[in-house]
Enzyme design. Structure first.
Site, short mmCIF file in Angstrom:
data_model
loop_
_atom_site.label_atom_id
_atom_site.label_comp_id
_atom_site.label_asym_id
_atom_site.label_seq_id
_atom_site.Cartn_x
_atom_site.Cartn_y
_atom_site.Cartn_z
N ALA A 66 -55.72 21.52 -17.63
CA ALA A 66 -56.96 22.04 -17.07
C ALA A 66 -56.80 23.52 -16.76
O ALA A 66 -55.68 24.02 -16.64
CB ALA A 66 -57.33 21.27 -15.80
N GLY A 112 -54.71 17.42 -18.01
CA GLY A 112 -56.01 16.98 -18.51
C GLY A 112 -56.03 16.78 -20.01
O GLY A 112 -56.82 15.98 -20.53
N GLU A 115 -54.67 13.37 -20.50
CA GLU A 115 -55.67 12.43 -19.99
C GLU A 115 -56.82 12.27 -20.99
O GLU A 115 -57.35 11.17 -21.16
CB GLU A 115 -56.18 12.91 -18.63
CG GLU A 115 -55.13 12.73 -17.54
CD GLU A 115 -55.53 13.34 -16.21
OE1 GLU A 115 -55.57 12.60 -15.21
OE2 GLU A 115 -55.80 14.57 -16.16
N GLU A 135 -48.94 17.40 -12.89
CA GLU A 135 -49.76 17.79 -11.75
C GLU A 135 -49.02 17.86 -10.43
O GLU A 135 -49.31 18.71 -9.58
CB GLU A 135 -50.96 16.83 -11.62
CG GLU A 135 -52.06 17.05 -12.63
CD GLU A 135 -51.84 16.31 -13.94
OE1 GLU A 135 -52.79 16.22 -14.74
OE2 GLU A 135 -50.71 15.81 -14.17
#
Length: 260
Positions: A66, A112, A115, A135
């Site tokens: 992200a 992300g 994910e 993360e």
């Protein structure tokens, strides 16, 4: 539709979506998530689109994570909203998409990015791919479904290890973990994914839609996957695809599914 952060091309019923932010290693920001949602929403209604492939531009990254600069100063309330909005617009949307979604992982798939790949219905990785959920090294946890989908794919123990250590794994280890379905050379990734999509296109898209729903039901709280399977199995009997499929089988010919 013209996009700033993604490229979308349809060829032979296959929509290839390329996340195109190479200077940021294709990191996901709010605008990119929104564009992906809009593109997939259009594809959902487009009868010409039957299979979706998601990949990243260049050879270094699928999605490197992200865009941290967007939320570094968020409050807990804002962070919660960020996670909920992202899951609703993109990650859950992909997971429950009624048409097959293949993640073509070309390089880094971190945070992300992994994910997003895990939300796809299955994953094909290039041999230079590296995957991880780092993360916790930033003082946060995966917020786009990572804590739920990673254990489903690799098991609880390995998911705990990957998330707690924040370590990356390479493509071959990801294959060993069942995180990806296949590993191919980078130069072959696009062709391999298109060949896989072509195999899918030979089958009933109505049946595939029902199968996606039934498989996903097994992983959703409060749903009985067996009941959904029975429901979707019965529904299939009312489709033209079922009539064509059974007729073709009985008459020893290849089926030509109308997709309805």
């Amino acid at each position: 539709m013209n996009y700033e952060n993604i490229l979308a091309v349809v060829d032979d019923h296959i929509l290839t979506i390329t996340i195109d932010r190479p200077k940021k290693l294709n990191a996901l920001n709010r605008d990119t998530i929104q564009e992906l949602h809009e593109c997939l929403k259009d594809a959902r209604e487009d009868k010409d689109v039957k299979v979706v492939i998601i990949t990243g531009s260049g050879e270094k990254a699928f999605v490197a994570g992200a865009d941290i600069s967007e939320f570094a100063d968020y409050s807990p309330k804002e962070g919660k909203r960020l996670s909920a909005d992202g899951q609703n617009k993109l990650f859950d949307y992909v997971a429950n998409f009624p048409k097959p979604v293949i993640a073509a992982i070309n390089g880094f798939a971190l945070g992300g990015g992994l994910e997003l790949a895990m939300a796809a219905h299955f994953r094909i990785a290039s041999d230079n791919a590296k995957m991880g959920l780092p993360e916790v090294s930033l003082g946060v946890i995966p917020g786009y479904g990572g804590t739920q989908r990673l254990p489903q794919l690799v098991g609880k123990g390995r998911a705990m290890e990957m998330i707690m250590t924040a370590n990356m794994i390479d493509a071959n280890q990801a294959l060993q973990y069942n995180l990806v379905n296949h590993v191919v050379e980078l130069a072959e990734l696009e062709d391999f994914c298109n060949e896989m999509a072509a195999k899918i296109l030979k089958n009933s898209m109505c049946a595939i839609k029902g199968a996606i729903k039934a498989i996903n039901a097994n992983y959703e709280a409060g749903k009985n996957g067996f009941e959904i399977e029975i429901e979707e199995f019965g529904r299939a009997f009312g489709t033209e695809d079922f009539k064509e499929g059974t007729s073709a089988f009985l008459n020893k010919r290849k089926a030509d599914f109308p997709g309805k």
